[in-house]
Design a protein around this motif. Structure first.
Motif, PDB file in Angstrom:
ATOM      1  N   GLU A   1     -12.668  24.691 -34.643  1.00 54.46           N
ATOM      2  CA  GLU A   1     -11.876  24.338 -33.452  1.00 54.46           C
ATOM      3  C   GLU A   1     -11.415  22.880 -33.519  1.00 54.46           C
ATOM      4  O   GLU A   1     -10.307  22.533 -33.143  1.00 54.46           O
ATOM      5  N   HIS A   2     -12.305  22.024 -34.001  1.00 50.82           N
ATOM      6  CA  HIS A   2     -11.989  20.595 -34.111  1.00 50.82           C
ATOM      7  C   HIS A   2     -12.105  20.149 -35.559  1.00 50.82           C
ATOM      8  O   HIS A   2     -13.060  20.515 -36.245  1.00 50.82           O
ATOM      9  N   ARG A   3     -11.162  19.331 -36.002  1.00 50.50           N
ATOM     10  CA  ARG A   3     -11.267  18.729 -37.334  1.00 50.50           C
ATOM     11  C   ARG A   3     -12.340  17.637 -37.270  1.00 50.50           C
ATOM     12  O   ARG A   3     -12.286  16.795 -36.361  1.00 50.50           O
ATOM     13  N   PRO A   4     -13.305  17.638 -38.199  1.00 52.47           N
ATOM     14  CA  PRO A   4     -14.304  16.566 -38.169  1.00 52.47           C
ATOM     15  C   PRO A   4     -13.642  15.198 -38.329  1.00 52.47           C
ATOM     16  O   PRO A   4     -12.787  15.019 -39.198  1.00 52.47           O
ATOM     17  N   GLN A   5     -14.028  14.277 -37.466  1.00 51.15           N
ATOM     18  CA  GLN A   5     -13.429  12.943 -37.504  1.00 51.15           C
ATOM     19  C   GLN A   5     -14.513  11.866 -37.550  1.00 51.15           C
ATOM     20  O   GLN A   5     -15.670  12.127 -37.180  1.00 51.15           O
ATOM     21  N   ILE A   6     -14.091  10.680 -37.964  1.00 49.81           N
ATOM     22  CA  ILE A   6     -15.047   9.586 -38.152  1.00 49.81           C
ATOM     23  C   ILE A   6     -14.810   8.512 -37.112  1.00 49.81           C
ATOM     24  O   ILE A   6     -13.664   8.148 -36.831  1.00 49.81           O
ATOM     25  N   LYS A   7     -15.899   8.025 -36.546  1.00 49.00           N
ATOM     26  CA  LYS A   7     -15.839   6.793 -35.747  1.00 49.00           C
ATOM     27  C   LYS A   7     -16.427   5.696 -36.628  1.00 49.00           C
ATOM     28  O   LYS A   7     -17.611   5.772 -36.962  1.00 49.00           O
ATOM     29  N   TRP A   8     -15.562   4.746 -37.032  1.00 47.19           N
ATOM     30  CA  TRP A   8     -16.039   3.667 -37.901  1.00 47.19           C
ATOM     31  C   TRP A   8     -17.352   3.139 -37.353  1.00 47.19           C
ATOM     32  O   TRP A   8     -17.456   2.915 -36.165  1.00 47.19           O
ATOM     33  N   VAL A   9     -18.382   2.959 -38.071  1.00 48.11           N
ATOM     34  CA  VAL A   9     -18.344   3.093 -39.501  1.00 48.11           C
ATOM     35  C   VAL A   9     -19.115   4.331 -39.980  1.00 48.11           C
ATOM     36  O   VAL A   9     -18.906   4.806 -41.099  1.00 48.11           O
ATOM     37  N   ASN A  10     -19.964   4.879 -39.103  1.00 43.68           N
ATOM     38  CA  ASN A  10     -20.939   5.850 -39.640  1.00 43.68           C
ATOM     39  C   ASN A  10     -21.142   7.104 -38.796  1.00 43.68           C
ATOM     40  O   ASN A  10     -22.127   7.806 -38.998  1.00 43.68           O
ATOM     41  N   ASP A  11     -20.288   7.349 -37.827  1.00 46.02           N
ATOM     42  CA  ASP A  11     -20.522   8.509 -36.950  1.00 46.02           C
ATOM     43  C   ASP A  11     -19.480   9.588 -37.194  1.00 46.02           C
ATOM     44  O   ASP A  11     -18.290   9.290 -37.344  1.00 46.02           O
ATOM     45  N   ILE A  12     -19.940  10.838 -37.173  1.00 45.32           N
ATOM     46  CA  ILE A  12     -19.020  11.968 -37.339  1.00 45.32           C
ATOM     47  C   ILE A  12     -18.942  12.723 -36.017  1.00 45.32           C
ATOM     48  O   ILE A  12     -19.970  13.061 -35.422  1.00 45.32           O
ATOM     49  N   PHE A  13     -17.722  12.979 -35.602  1.00 47.67           N
ATOM     50  CA  PHE A  13     -17.493  13.664 -34.334  1.00 47.67           C
ATOM     51  C   PHE A  13     -16.796  15.000 -34.553  1.00 47.67           C
ATOM     52  O   PHE A  13     -15.926  15.128 -35.424  1.00 47.67           O
ATOM     53  N   LEU A  14     -17.164  15.980 -33.707  1.00 45.26           N
ATOM     54  CA  LEU A  14     -16.365  17.203 -33.560  1.00 45.26           C
ATOM     55  C   LEU A  14     -15.864  17.144 -32.125  1.00 45.26           C
ATOM     56  O   LEU A  14     -16.662  17.172 -31.184  1.00 45.26           O
ATOM     57  N   GLY A  15     -14.565  17.024 -31.949  1.00 45.44           N
ATOM     58  CA  GLY A  15     -14.040  16.799 -30.599  1.00 45.44           C
ATOM     59  C   GLY A  15     -14.616  15.505 -30.048  1.00 45.44           C
ATOM     60  O   GLY A  15     -14.628  14.480 -30.733  1.00 45.44           O
ATOM     61  N   LYS A  16     -15.165  15.570 -28.836  1.00 52.01           N
ATOM     62  CA  LYS A  16     -15.687  14.351 -28.203  1.00 52.01           C
ATOM     63  C   LYS A  16     -17.189  14.168 -28.432  1.00 52.01           C
ATOM     64  O   LYS A  16     -17.829  13.347 -27.788  1.00 52.01           O
ATOM     65  N   LYS A  17     -17.761  14.981 -29.315  1.00 51.82           N
ATOM     66  CA  LYS A  17     -19.211  14.951 -29.491  1.00 51.82           C
ATOM     67  C   LYS A  17     -19.621  14.462 -30.878  1.00 51.82           C
ATOM     68  O   LYS A  17     -19.068  14.916 -31.898  1.00 51.82           O
ATOM     69  N   LYS A  18     -20.613  13.591 -30.902  1.00 54.39           N
ATOM     70  CA  LYS A  18     -21.159  13.122 -32.182  1.00 54.39           C
ATOM     71  C   LYS A  18     -22.116  14.173 -32.727  1.00 54.39           C
ATOM     72  O   LYS A  18     -23.068  14.570 -32.044  1.00 54.39           O
ATOM     73  N   VAL A  19     -21.851  14.614 -33.955  1.00 53.26           N
ATOM     74  CA  VAL A  19     -22.710  15.643 -34.562  1.00 53.26           C
ATOM     75  C   VAL A  19     -23.507  15.088 -35.745  1.00 53.26           C
ATOM     76  O   VAL A  19     -24.401  15.769 -36.256  1.00 53.26           O
ATOM     77  N   CYS A  20     -23.164  13.895 -36.188  1.00 51.48           N
ATOM     78  CA  CYS A  20     -23.846  13.354 -37.373  1.00 51.48           C
ATOM     79  C   CYS A  20     -23.855  11.836 -37.337  1.00 51.48           C
ATOM     80  O   CYS A  20     -22.868  11.213 -36.934  1.00 51.48           O
ATOM     81  N   GLY A  21     -24.976  11.264 -37.762  1.00 50.71           N
ATOM     82  CA  GLY A  21     -25.076   9.812 -37.936  1.00 50.71           C
ATOM     83  C   GLY A  21     -25.553   9.510 -39.347  1.00 50.71           C
ATOM     84  O   GLY A  21     -26.264  10.319 -39.958  1.00 50.71           O
ATOM     85  N   ILE A  22     -25.129   8.366 -39.844  1.00 56.70           N
ATOM     86  CA  ILE A  22     -25.478   7.973 -41.221  1.00 56.70           C
ATOM     87  C   ILE A  22     -26.123   6.586 -41.173  1.00 56.70           C
ATOM     88  O   ILE A  22     -25.610   5.688 -40.486  1.00 56.70           O
ATOM     89  N   LEU A  23     -27.219   6.445 -41.868  1.00 60.69           N
ATOM     90  CA  LEU A  23     -27.915   5.156 -41.915  1.00 60.69           C
ATOM     91  C   LEU A  23     -28.172   4.800 -43.373  1.00 60.69           C
ATOM     92  O   LEU A  23     -28.954   5.469 -44.041  1.00 60.69           O
ATOM     93  N   THR A  24     -27.488   3.763 -43.874  1.00 53.49           N
ATOM     94  CA  THR A  24     -27.724   3.311 -45.246  1.00 53.49           C
ATOM     95  C   THR A  24     -28.528   2.023 -45.192  1.00 53.49           C
ATOM     96  O   THR A  24     -28.150   1.075 -44.495  1.00 53.49           O
ATOM     97  N   GLU A  25     -29.641   2.015 -45.904  1.00 52.55           N
ATOM     98  CA  GLU A  25     -30.498   0.830 -45.923  1.00 52.55           C
ATOM     99  C   GLU A  25     -30.632   0.352 -47.362  1.00 52.55           C
ATOM    100  O   GLU A  25     -30.832   1.170 -48.265  1.00 52.55           O
TER     101      GLU A  25
END
Ligand code: BTN
Length: 255
Positions: free
Chosen positions: A103-127
């Motif tokens: 339904e929604h194209r996965p999109q990125i909120k700089w720098v590390n969050d992935i959203f489907l529509g208005k919802k964050k579905v994934c976070g990335i943490l690089t250490e």
């Protein structure tokens, strides 16, 4: 957990029912000398960690929590962001593969969050750990994806922003998603700094042209996002007209 090892056979994958944090576990292994490709995937994290000291909600069964050890050559502090941004593109592409009727194209909120529509579905943490010359000794790439709705719901503080990929469980889907993410990430990572992922990263970002707050230890500054460059830096213009390229940091944006 079954994973299509044919696609990612160079990774040394360890699966656990429960860990404190997959990033912490992989960091411990890095210090002990584990090789690039050492990977931990857990069904639950009791102390899942997010960026800027936040926790990452990691309940049983419904999420994918994984960390991968990298030992890149000639990556300085400014290059470390590439690991996060390559992973962001890999996650978006993997989500598109597993979601049939997207339904929604996965999109990125700089720098590390992935959203489907208005919802964050994934976070990335690089250490990372750096040597005395400022070069990366190793990096731990941690990816957390909310695959299904959590059985007890999301905690109140994130219930308005957190989302999930599938509304009901599908056999083998978490494993397929893990394999797709890892395989796609490794392809970009092996192609190196010149791989074509940066343009894809820019195209999937929904922050360009948006009014944002740039967050720092001392507060927040109002700005407009002008661009994202080939190093995945964010160009912003502050209210006083001053422009800056950010290569790390935290922003907030109305979604
Ligand atoms: C964020 O949204 O701030 C980043 C969240 C990163 C969460 C993942 S889950 C796997 C790995 N282990 C952790 O403790 N954190 C990362």
């Amino acid at each position: 957990m079954y994973i299509d090892f044919m696609k990612i056979k160079k990774l040394d994958i360890h699966t656990y029912a429960e860990v404190e944090s997959t990033n912490t576990l992989v960091k411990e292994q890095a210090v002990l000398g584990a090789k690039e490709g050492y990977t931990v995937i857990a069904n639950r994290q009791t102390k899942g960690r997010g960026r800027v000291g936040r926790t990452f909600f990691s309940p049983s069964n419904t999420g994918l929590y994984m960390s991968l050890l990298l030992r890149p050559e000639e990556y300085g502090a400014k290059d470390a962001v590439r690991i996060t941004t390559m992973a962001a593109v890999a996650v978006c592409e993997a989500l598109e593969v597993v979601m049939e009727d997207c339904e929604h194209r996965p999109q990125i909120k700089w720098v590390n969050d992935i959203f489907l529509g208005k919802k964050k579905v994934c976070g990335i943490l690089t250490e990372g750990s750096f040597d005395s010359k400022g070069m990366l000794e190793y990096a731990v790439l941690g990816i957390g994806i909310n695959v299904y709705p959590p059985e007890e719901g999301f905690p109140e503080e994130i219930e308005n922003i957190a989302g999930y990929v599938f509304s009901s469980e599908k056999e083998g889907e978490k494993e397929k998603l893990a394999a797709e993410v890892l395989q796609r990430f490794m392809t970009y990572y092996k192609a190196g700094k010149d791989s074509e992922y940066a343009e894809k990263y820019k195209q999937r970002n929904f922050v360009i042209g948006k009014e944002i707050y740039v967050l720092s230890g001392t507060g927040r500054q109002n700005a407009v996002v002008l661009d994202i460059d080939e190093a995945c830096r964010l160009q912003v213009r502050y209210a006083d007209g001053k422009e800056e390229w950010l290569d790390s940091g935290e922003i907030s944006v109305q979604v």
